[in-house]
Design an enzyme around this catalytic site. Structure first.
Site, PDB file in Angstrom:
ATOM      1  N   ASN A  62      -8.369  -0.850   0.691  1.00 53.46           N
ATOM      2  CA  ASN A  62      -7.637  -1.993   1.262  1.00 53.46           C
ATOM      3  C   ASN A  62      -6.841  -1.680   2.511  1.00 53.46           C
ATOM      4  OD1 ASN A  62      -8.614  -3.831  -0.526  1.00 53.46           O
ATOM      5  ND2 ASN A  62      -6.766  -3.961  -1.778  1.00 53.46           N
ATOM      6  N   GLU A 126     -14.269  -5.977   4.460  1.00 52.69           N
ATOM      7  CA  GLU A 126     -14.087  -7.139   3.588  1.00 52.69           C
ATOM      8  C   GLU A 126     -13.238  -8.165   4.345  1.00 52.69           C
ATOM      9  OE1 GLU A 126     -12.950  -7.070  -0.937  1.00 52.69           O
ATOM     10  OE2 GLU A 126     -11.084  -7.124   0.197  1.00 52.69           O
ATOM     11  N   TRP A 216      -3.875  -6.996 -15.406  1.00 47.46           N
ATOM     12  CA  TRP A 216      -4.452  -6.555 -14.133  1.00 47.46           C
ATOM     13  C   TRP A 216      -4.078  -5.103 -13.887  1.00 47.46           C
ATOM     14  CZ3 TRP A 216      -1.701  -5.153  -9.580  1.00 47.46           C
ATOM     15  CH2 TRP A 216      -2.540  -4.836  -8.495  1.00 47.46           C
ATOM     16  N   ARG A 247      -5.801 -13.813  -9.960  1.00 50.01           N
ATOM     17  CA  ARG A 247      -7.021 -13.125 -10.378  1.00 50.01           C
ATOM     18  C   ARG A 247      -7.938 -14.087 -11.126  1.00 50.01           C
ATOM     19  NH1 ARG A 247      -6.142 -10.241  -7.022  1.00 50.01           N
ATOM     20  NH2 ARG A 247      -5.864  -8.010  -6.928  1.00 50.01           N
ATOM     21  N   ASP A 349     -18.898  -6.299  -7.414  1.00 49.12           N
ATOM     22  CA  ASP A 349     -17.468  -6.358  -7.102  1.00 49.12           C
ATOM     23  C   ASP A 349     -16.637  -6.184  -8.384  1.00 49.12           C
ATOM     24  OD1 ASP A 349     -15.370  -6.781  -5.207  1.00 49.12           O
ATOM     25  OD2 ASP A 349     -15.063  -8.772  -6.082  1.00 49.12           O
ATOM     26  N   HIS A 386       1.080  -2.147  -3.438  1.00 47.34           N
ATOM     27  CA  HIS A 386       0.230  -3.319  -3.180  1.00 47.34           C
ATOM     28  C   HIS A 386       1.111  -4.364  -2.481  1.00 47.34           C
ATOM     29  CE1 HIS A 386      -2.857  -6.382  -3.864  1.00 47.34           C
ATOM     30  NE2 HIS A 386      -3.660  -5.491  -4.432  1.00 47.34           N
ATOM     31  N   SER A 437      -4.730   2.077  -2.219  1.00 45.08           N
ATOM     32  CA  SER A 437      -5.223   3.388  -2.673  1.00 45.08           C
ATOM     33  C   SER A 437      -5.222   4.395  -1.529  1.00 45.08           C
ATOM     34  CB  SER A 437      -6.630   3.249  -3.249  1.00 45.08           C
ATOM     35  OG  SER A 437      -7.537   2.765  -2.273  1.00 45.08           O
TER      36      SER A 437
HETATM   37  O1  SFD Z   1      -7.588  -5.035  -4.300  1.00 47.02           O
HETATM   38  C1  SFD Z   1       2.292   9.921 -15.398  1.00 47.02           C
HETATM   39  N1  SFD Z   1      -5.317  -1.240  -5.788  1.00 47.02           N
HETATM   40  C2  SFD Z   1      -6.288  -1.281  -4.792  1.00 47.02           C
HETATM   41  N2  SFD Z   1      -6.268  -0.508  -3.702  1.00 47.02           N
HETATM   42  C3  SFD Z   1      -7.318  -0.454  -2.835  1.00 47.02           C
HETATM   43  O2  SFD Z   1      -7.264   0.275  -1.830  1.00 47.02           O
HETATM   44  N3  SFD Z   1      -8.456  -1.211  -3.066  1.00 47.02           N
HETATM   45  C4  SFD Z   1      -8.570  -2.049  -4.147  1.00 47.02           C
HETATM   46  O3  SFD Z   1      -9.627  -2.652  -4.354  1.00 47.02           O
HETATM   47  C5  SFD Z   1      -7.410  -2.190  -4.995  1.00 47.02           C
HETATM   48  N4  SFD Z   1      -7.295  -3.154  -6.021  1.00 47.02           N
HETATM   49  C6  SFD Z   1      -6.626  -2.730  -7.184  1.00 47.02           C
HETATM   50  C7  SFD Z   1      -5.532  -1.842  -7.045  1.00 47.02           C
HETATM   51  C8  SFD Z   1      -4.739  -1.565  -8.183  1.00 47.02           C
HETATM   52  C9  SFD Z   1      -5.093  -2.109  -9.416  1.00 47.02           C
HETATM   53  C10 SFD Z   1      -4.222  -1.833 -10.594  1.00 47.02           C
HETATM   54  C11 SFD Z   1      -6.259  -2.910  -9.538  1.00 47.02           C
HETATM   55  C12 SFD Z   1      -7.002  -3.220  -8.415  1.00 47.02           C
HETATM   56  C13 SFD Z   1      -6.667  -3.437 -10.856  1.00 47.02           C
HETATM   57  C14 SFD Z   1      -4.067  -0.478  -5.528  1.00 47.02           C
HETATM   58  C15 SFD Z   1      -4.175   1.032  -5.772  1.00 47.02           C
HETATM   59  O4  SFD Z   1      -4.863   1.313  -6.918  1.00 47.02           O
HETATM   60  C16 SFD Z   1      -2.763   1.635  -5.822  1.00 47.02           C
HETATM   61  O5  SFD Z   1      -2.127   1.261  -4.632  1.00 47.02           O
HETATM   62  C17 SFD Z   1      -2.736   3.163  -5.932  1.00 47.02           C
HETATM   63  O6  SFD Z   1      -3.484   3.603  -7.022  1.00 47.02           O
HETATM   64  C18 SFD Z   1      -1.298   3.669  -6.044  1.00 47.02           C
HETATM   65  O7  SFD Z   1      -1.294   5.061  -6.146  1.00 47.02           O
HETATM   66  P1  SFD Z   1      -0.177   5.880  -7.018  1.00 47.02           P
HETATM   67  O8  SFD Z   1      -0.531   7.311  -6.921  1.00 47.02           O
HETATM   68  O9  SFD Z   1       1.167   5.426  -6.645  1.00 47.02           O
HETATM   69  O10 SFD Z   1      -0.405   5.339  -8.537  1.00 47.02           O
HETATM   70  P2  SFD Z   1      -1.660   5.625  -9.504  1.00 47.02           P
HETATM   71  O11 SFD Z   1      -2.901   5.856  -8.727  1.00 47.02           O
HETATM   72  O12 SFD Z   1      -1.695   4.508 -10.473  1.00 47.02           O
HETATM   73  O13 SFD Z   1      -1.275   6.992 -10.261  1.00 47.02           O
HETATM   74  C19 SFD Z   1      -0.214   7.098 -11.170  1.00 47.02           C
HETATM   75  C20 SFD Z   1      -0.334   8.437 -11.865  1.00 47.02           C
HETATM   76  O14 SFD Z   1       0.841   8.733 -12.621  1.00 47.02           O
HETATM   77  C21 SFD Z   1       0.465   9.179 -13.913  1.00 47.02           C
HETATM   78  N5  SFD Z   1       1.595   8.929 -14.795  1.00 47.02           N
HETATM   79  N6  SFD Z   1       2.112  11.253 -15.383  1.00 47.02           N
HETATM   80  C22 SFD Z   1       2.964  12.007 -16.118  1.00 47.02           C
HETATM   81  N7  SFD Z   1       3.976  11.479 -16.871  1.00 47.02           N
HETATM   82  C23 SFD Z   1       4.174  10.139 -16.911  1.00 47.02           C
HETATM   83  N8  SFD Z   1       5.190   9.637 -17.650  1.00 47.02           N
HETATM   84  C24 SFD Z   1       3.313   9.298 -16.155  1.00 47.02           C
HETATM   85  N9  SFD Z   1       3.199   7.943 -15.973  1.00 47.02           N
HETATM   86  C25 SFD Z   1       2.159   7.740 -15.137  1.00 47.02           C
HETATM   87  C26 SFD Z   1      -0.812   8.403 -14.216  1.00 47.02           C
HETATM   88  O15 SFD Z   1      -1.561   8.981 -15.253  1.00 47.02           O
HETATM   89  C27 SFD Z   1      -1.503   8.503 -12.865  1.00 47.02           C
HETATM   90  O16 SFD Z   1      -2.133   9.751 -12.734  1.00 47.02           O
HETATM   91  S1  SFD Z   1      -7.245  -4.804  -5.654  1.00 47.02           S
HETATM   92  O17 SFD Z   1      -8.121  -5.489  -6.555  1.00 47.02           O
HETATM   93  O18 SFD Z   1      -5.916  -5.273  -5.894  1.00 47.02           O
HETATM   94  P1  AMP Z   2      -7.029  -8.668  -3.852  1.00 50.34           P
HETATM   95  O1  AMP Z   2      -8.408  -8.568  -4.373  1.00 50.34           O
HETATM   96  O2  AMP Z   2      -6.386 -10.008  -4.078  1.00 50.34           O
HETATM   97  O3  AMP Z   2      -6.140  -7.524  -4.254  1.00 50.34           O
HETATM   98  O4  AMP Z   2      -7.136  -8.565  -2.269  1.00 50.34           O
HETATM   99  C1  AMP Z   2      -7.614  -7.449  -1.604  1.00 50.34           C
HETATM  100  C2  AMP Z   2      -7.030  -7.460  -0.221  1.00 50.34           C
HETATM  101  O5  AMP Z   2      -7.292  -8.705   0.423  1.00 50.34           O
HETATM  102  C3  AMP Z   2      -5.520  -7.309  -0.184  1.00 50.34           C
HETATM  103  O6  AMP Z   2      -5.223  -6.584   0.981  1.00 50.34           O
HETATM  104  C4  AMP Z   2      -5.009  -8.730  -0.099  1.00 50.34           C
HETATM  105  O7  AMP Z   2      -3.740  -8.807   0.506  1.00 50.34           O
HETATM  106  C5  AMP Z   2      -6.079  -9.392   0.754  1.00 50.34           C
HETATM  107  N1  AMP Z   2      -6.287 -10.816   0.456  1.00 50.34           N
HETATM  108  C6  AMP Z   2      -6.701 -11.374  -0.704  1.00 50.34           C
HETATM  109  N2  AMP Z   2      -6.800 -12.703  -0.618  1.00 50.34           N
HETATM  110  C7  AMP Z   2      -6.460 -13.027   0.638  1.00 50.34           C
HETATM  111  C8  AMP Z   2      -6.349 -14.252   1.359  1.00 50.34           C
HETATM  112  N3  AMP Z   2      -6.637 -15.428   0.788  1.00 50.34           N
HETATM  113  N4  AMP Z   2      -5.949 -14.195   2.638  1.00 50.34           N
HETATM  114  C9  AMP Z   2      -5.650 -13.008   3.213  1.00 50.34           C
HETATM  115  N5  AMP Z   2      -5.733 -11.825   2.602  1.00 50.34           N
HETATM  116  C10 AMP Z   2      -6.110 -11.818   1.330  1.00 50.34           C
END
Ligand code: SFD
Ligand code: AMP
Length: 639
Positions: A62, A126, A216, A247, A349, A386, A437
């Protein structure tokens, strides 16, 4: 606890978590540590290959800025993030990540992540900032690089971190326990980097009963970062800025590809398009209501207004979007071929990152090219990486500051919190949203390099932890096991007992409280000063009862501590919403008693701090310094 051995591990840099930020930190730290003869250790509660938010994979990267190709500038990205967060963002932090994120994406590709390419070999976008990937093995690819860099012997998996080890105002490591063996861990470190993700299940989820784990955000990120930094006495920021994603309903499939790649519309049950019909509402949230893209919370809000008026369900018009693209691809034969392609992409997707949504589609006979699917606002989550912003208040880089911002945003080491030796990245660091990510990985690299520089420059003494403190923390950590063991025979039904509360019950109590008083799903994300004050009263009782958590085994012990972590995240959230006397993010939450934006008084950061010894909270306002608003300033490229 005679049966539990204590293992002390000494290291230079301790990385907590094994997710995107931690894996980035591992790769970078290993490089710099080698040059200085330093040791780096990583601890994850799960297995790094499939831990954290990316466990199941993702369908897009993203954050990709495209600096080299001249697609965008760092300022463009900062403008985008500032607008999306209704003006509240640390521009120095966002810019620092934006100037490094492309190199992280190029590393992912080098390590084997398949990024979609067009016929000319260019990445398939995207949207403006997002790249399409075949991401089912995303985490495995990123983990492999981290593991190779650190070496197996420096990675502790299935060790749950409970809290920080402190020496006065300095963080000197962490303690926790193995969730598989009877081992209590004490990690002593010269610098500690927190990257344990955000938090879910602080609020009651829409899914209940047997489906409760279906949210989510991944159920295994439970507020450890927030608890750790709060208990270390670090200043926190944006604790009020929760994230609520829209979602696909009930299985939480992503919408980004539909809105951005397939250009789909979302309509209500009567065919009305809320983004069009409710456009005038955006004037009430100016200037942010007038920016492009419209901020995520406002997009949510317009849809929510439809639902509150009884115009739901809301549908993603998948069939319309697919048919439209197919029809525009040429003659009938070409359109048929395109339709097949789009159908495959639609399923992929979900299969990339939210497999259960594909299962739900299959189970309910959905053909996306034929039938619309319901979408809905999920429950609130804490994910500063996010479109939320919660996390610790960290130092920015020296070079991306104005004279004004330097005094407030810079204290020597990038991504160091206000506590010496304690660094944060990813969801653990706040006010730097939209890193996702890729940006979290890049921020992990920035923070790790900075932490190594801290160790080399400051030469902190080898940490020592008194034996009596270790024994005290160990007893506290395992107390829920002892409590359960002592009282388990007082009743025949182990869930009901006058002497202890089990983690699941405790979690439900927290969730009900947050849902009803702090603006969860059942209260239409609406709260007020009165409701929040009552929430604080109830949280105080919950905190008392946390002393009586009981756990039958190591797994349940982890659940117990996860819920203590959640409780602190909840309290920081409630206090911050209460302190900010306005509504700035409708669609995330609405303060009924202060229903408007108040730019004059509240265009600022809300920060908070817990005094770990007295348990007192301090609420603070911090200024927003704009660094990039004037064109031409700080044209940062490369890096
Ligand atoms: O778009 C302990 N995110 C998306 N990012 C993208 O780039 N593309 C996408 O397609 C993404 N989508 C998405 C995303 C997130 C989620 C939940 C979904 C879909 C369903 C965001 C990214 O995933 C997010 O920004 C990063 O992963 C953040 O990284 P970080 O490192 O801050 O968090 P992490 O990866 O979740 O890792 C956490 C770690 O901590 C561990 N942990 N370890 C020891 N002791 C404890 N007490 C702990 N508690 C946690 C975990 O095990 C893990 O290793 S989209 O659809 O929204
Ligand atoms: P999402 O699947 O909703 O997590 O979206 C993935 C990426 O697209 C994130 O960067 C969102 O901020 C962006 N996004 C999702 N929907 C829209 C929208 N309607 N307009 C602009 N950006 C969006």
């Amino acid at each position: 606890m005679q049966n539990f051995q204590t293992k002390e591990v000494e290291t230079d840099l301790l990385i907590l978590g094994g997710g995107m930020a931690a894996c980035g930190a591992a790769v970078e730290a290993a490089y710099w540590a080698k040059q200085h003869g330093l040791k780096v250790t990583l601890v994850d509660k799960a297995a790094v290959d499939r831990s954290g938010a990316v466990a199941m994979g993702l369908s897009a990267i993203n954050q990709y800025v495209g600096l080299k190709d001249g697609q965008n500038t760092v300022k463009d990205y900062v403008d985008y993030v500032r607008n999306d967060l209704m003006g509240v963002t640390r521009e120095d932090l966002v810019a620092n990540i934006a100037r490094h994120v492309d190199s992280t994406v190029h590393l992912f590709e080098k390590w084997g992540l398949p990024i979609w390419k067009d016929e000319k070999g260019n990445y398939v976008h995207e949207g403006r900032w997002q790249l399409m990937i075949n991401g089912e093995s995303y985490k495995v690819v990123v983990a492999e690089a981290a593991k190779n860099a650190l070496g197996k012997e420096n990675i502790y998996e299935r060790v749950f971190i409970v809290g920080p080890l402190m020496d006065g105002d300095k963080c000197i490591g962490a303690y926790g326990f193995s969730v598989r063996e009877n081992t209590f861990y004490v990690f002593k470190a010269k610098a500690t980097l927190v990257a344990m993700g955000g938090a879910v299940h602080v609020f009651k989820p829409r899914s209940s009963g047997e489906g409760q784990g279906r949210a989510w955000y991944p159920p295994w990120n439970a507020g450890a970062s927030a608890y750790f930094t709060l208990k270390a006495g670090a200043e926190m920021t944006c604790q009020e800025v929760r994230f609520i994603p829209v979602r696909f309903k009930d299985a939480y499939g992503p919408v980004g590809a539909w809105f951005l790649l397939f250009k789909s519309r979302a309509t209500n049950a009567f065919g009305g398009e809320y983004m069009v019909e409710r456009k005038a509402e955006l004037d009430n949230w100016a200037p942010y209501g007038h920016v492009k893209p419209i901020p995520a919370n406002l997009r949510n809000y317009l849809g929510m207004l439809d639902v509150m008026e009884g115009k739901g369900p809301i549908y993603m018009r998948t069939e319309e979007a697919i048919q439209k693209i197919a029809a525009s691809s040429g003659d009938e034969k070409a359109a048929k071929k395109k339709l097949k392609e789009l159908e495959a992409e639609a399923w992929e997707d979900f299969l990339d990152m939210t497999i259960s949504q594909a299962i739900l589609w299959a189970a309910t006979n959905v053909e996306p090219e034929v039938k619309s699917s319901e979408i809905a606002a999920a429950e609130p989550y804490f994910i500063g990486s996010h479109s939320g912003a919660s996390g610790a208040w960290v130092s920015g880089p020296a070079d991306i500051q104005t004279g004004e911002s330097k005094g407030d945003y810079f204290w020597g080491y990038e991504n160091m919190s206000t506590v010496k030796g304690l660094f944060c990245a990813g969801d653990a660091s706040g006010a730097s949203s939209h890193k996702f990510s890729s940006g979290s990985h890049a921020e992990g690299r920035i923070a790790a390099k900075s932490a190594i520089r801290y160790i080399v420059n400051e030469k902190p003494a080898a940490p020592s932890v008194p034996a009596d403190l270790i024994e005290k923390l160990k007893a506290e950590t395992y107390k829920p096991l002892a409590t359960f063991e002592q009282y388990k025979n007082a009743t025949t039904q182990p869930d009901v007992n006058p002497n202890y509360i089990r983690p699941k019950m405790f979690m439900m109590r927290l969730q009900k409280l947050m849902d009803e008083y702090a603006g969860g799903v059942t209260s239409n994300f609406t709260t007020s000063d009165k409701l929040l004050s009552r929430a604080l009263e109830l949280l105080a009782f919950l905190k008392e009862d946390a002393e009586k958590l009981g756990a039958a085994d190591l797994h349940e012990l982890m659940r117990a501590w996860e819920n203590v972590h959640r409780m602190y995240q909840a309290e920081a959230h409630v206090r911050s919403i209460l302190f900010r006397e306005e509504t700035r993010w409708p669609g995330y939450y609405f303060r009924a008693d202060k229903p408007k934006l108040d730019e004059k008084n509240w265009l600022c950061f809300v920060n908070c701090k817990l005094d770990p010894t007295t348990g007192e909270w301090q609420m603070l306002k911090r200024p927003i310094h704009s660094i990039f608003k004037k064109p031409g300033e700080h044209e940062l490229l490369g890096g």
